[in-house]
Design a protein around this motif. Sequence first.
Motif, PDB file in Angstrom:
ATOM      1  N   GLY A 195      53.402  -5.542 -19.922  1.00 45.81           N
ATOM      2  CA  GLY A 195      54.492  -5.538 -19.024  1.00 45.81           C
ATOM      3  C   GLY A 195      54.283  -4.096 -18.149  1.00 45.81           C
ATOM      4  N   THR A 196      53.992  -3.012 -18.894  1.00 45.49           N
ATOM      5  CA  THR A 196      53.582  -1.865 -18.200  1.00 45.49           C
ATOM      6  C   THR A 196      52.393  -1.904 -17.391  1.00 45.49           C
ATOM      7  N   ILE A 197      51.354  -2.529 -17.884  1.00 46.17           N
ATOM      8  CA  ILE A 197      50.203  -2.646 -17.064  1.00 46.17           C
ATOM      9  C   ILE A 197      50.390  -3.355 -15.853  1.00 46.17           C
ATOM     10  N   ALA A 198      51.198  -4.513 -15.877  1.00 50.09           N
ATOM     11  CA  ALA A 198      51.456  -5.219 -14.621  1.00 50.09           C
ATOM     12  C   ALA A 198      52.162  -4.359 -13.713  1.00 50.09           C
ATOM     13  N   ARG A 199      53.304  -3.786 -14.158  1.00 47.50           N
ATOM     14  CA  ARG A 199      53.922  -2.846 -13.277  1.00 47.50           C
ATOM     15  C   ARG A 199      53.012  -1.709 -12.511  1.00 47.50           C
ATOM     16  N   LEU A 200      52.510  -1.235 -13.370  1.00 44.91           N
ATOM     17  CA  LEU A 200      51.344  -0.062 -12.605  1.00 44.91           C
ATOM     18  C   LEU A 200      50.667  -0.496 -11.628  1.00 44.91           C
ATOM     19  N   ALA A 201      49.970  -2.241 -12.110  1.00 42.83           N
ATOM     20  CA  ALA A 201      49.146  -2.598 -11.139  1.00 42.83           C
ATOM     21  C   ALA A 201      49.698  -3.233  -9.842  1.00 42.83           C
ATOM     22  N   GLY A 202      51.200  -3.302  -9.848  1.00 44.10           N
ATOM     23  CA  GLY A 202      51.913  -3.637  -8.576  1.00 44.10           C
ATOM     24  C   GLY A 202      51.472  -5.158  -8.210  1.00 44.10           C
ATOM     25  N   VAL A 203      51.312  -6.148  -9.375  1.00 45.62           N
ATOM     26  CA  VAL A 203      51.071  -7.513  -9.221  1.00 45.62           C
ATOM     27  C   VAL A 203      52.047  -8.118  -8.713  1.00 45.62           C
ATOM     28  N   GLU A 204      52.118  -9.273  -7.922  1.00 45.73           N
ATOM     29  CA  GLU A 204      53.091 -10.211  -7.397  1.00 45.73           C
ATOM     30  C   GLU A 204      53.726 -10.792  -8.606  1.00 45.73           C
ATOM     31  N   HIS A 205      52.989 -11.491  -9.091  1.00 47.78           N
ATOM     32  CA  HIS A 205      53.425 -12.472 -10.561  1.00 47.78           C
ATOM     33  C   HIS A 205      52.524 -12.151 -11.586  1.00 47.78           C
ATOM     34  N   ALA A 206      53.186 -11.938 -12.618  1.00 52.06           N
ATOM     35  CA  ALA A 206      52.518 -11.782 -14.079  1.00 52.06           C
ATOM     36  C   ALA A 206      52.729 -12.775 -14.866  1.00 52.06           C
TER      37      ALA A 206
END
Length: 356
Positions: free
Chosen positions: A292-303
């Motif tokens: 979840g941290t990686i997805a947040r740092l990457a600024g993805v639209e949908h994870a």
Amino acid sequence: MTLLIQPRLVNDPFSDAGLLLDFRFGNRAMLFDIGDLSPLSPREILRVSHVFVSHMHMDHFAGFDRLLRLFLYRNRTVHFFGPPGLTAAVQAKLNAYTWNLLDEQSHDFMIAACDWTPGGFHHCRLFRARSGFAREDTASTSAEGNVLLDDPDFRVEAAMLDHGVPCLAFAFQEKIRVNVQKPQLEALGLRVGPWLSEAKRAVRRGADPKTTLAPTADRHISVGELLGAGALRTGPGQRIVYATDLAFNEANLARVVALAHGANQLFIEAGFLQEDRELAAAKRHLTAAEAGTIARLAGVEHAVPMHFSPRYLGHEDELRAEFMANLVAASASQPRDEEYQPLDNSRYDLRFDHLR
């Protein structure tokens, strides 16, 4: 706008990781990893033109045999890309069978495989059914940066990660999205047809607006006219990222965040609960919180979290809750490099085989 690719996880989140990229238009598909392929129909598998293998642990490569069996009597070529050792693994798989019934009269099925590193392609090899899958070394094609495949409509990029063995993460990047607007097309007196594929390709490659197309034998129209009338509309290309089996350390974090930056969709392993983070670190996997941290740092639209450890059967909601808590955690008051401290590398060992 209509999406070019419909991504779909091959299995449930507690089973083998794998992503099917199904092209909405045309008889084509690609696979990121080939573990258990039994949920896919033969028709779906036979649309596959390219396979991208993260690494050769069984749960990411065991589906090779099913794919081989379905394609064996087809005049097709399937392209494989993976980390160092992929071509040797493909050859070992093929060498496990007896091919005395194959000859020059057999169907011309071919496997073209390449090992990739950030330095480029290595050990590109061709295996033909007509030659009993004897290995043919081919010239290594040049690689531009981290691009494994450069198609007129899209490209596939990779990042090399650490899982105790080299492990690749992949990104599908559509070059530009081009959609047909049927009412505007009909207003021009034109119908939907195969000619529009050529029109879309012309727009994607930035063709001169004066470039002419022939919808019918007696009708010609330019790319500029189609765009000007709104019959073709463009938008940012779709980006889909797949990352699995990686240690949560500084180097991996930087590489996967860069690959996934701004992606429309990120499919990422989230195997362990945070209370078991030391076990995850020993196996060089992510916890759901780290994913979840990686997805947040990457600024993805949908994870989309995936590849959960079977030890948590019956506790899927807990994994998803930890993933979402870190995905949406407020971070405005903290410097990015202090948001989540990587686990101590000294706790890593080589027990990376399974998620259990």
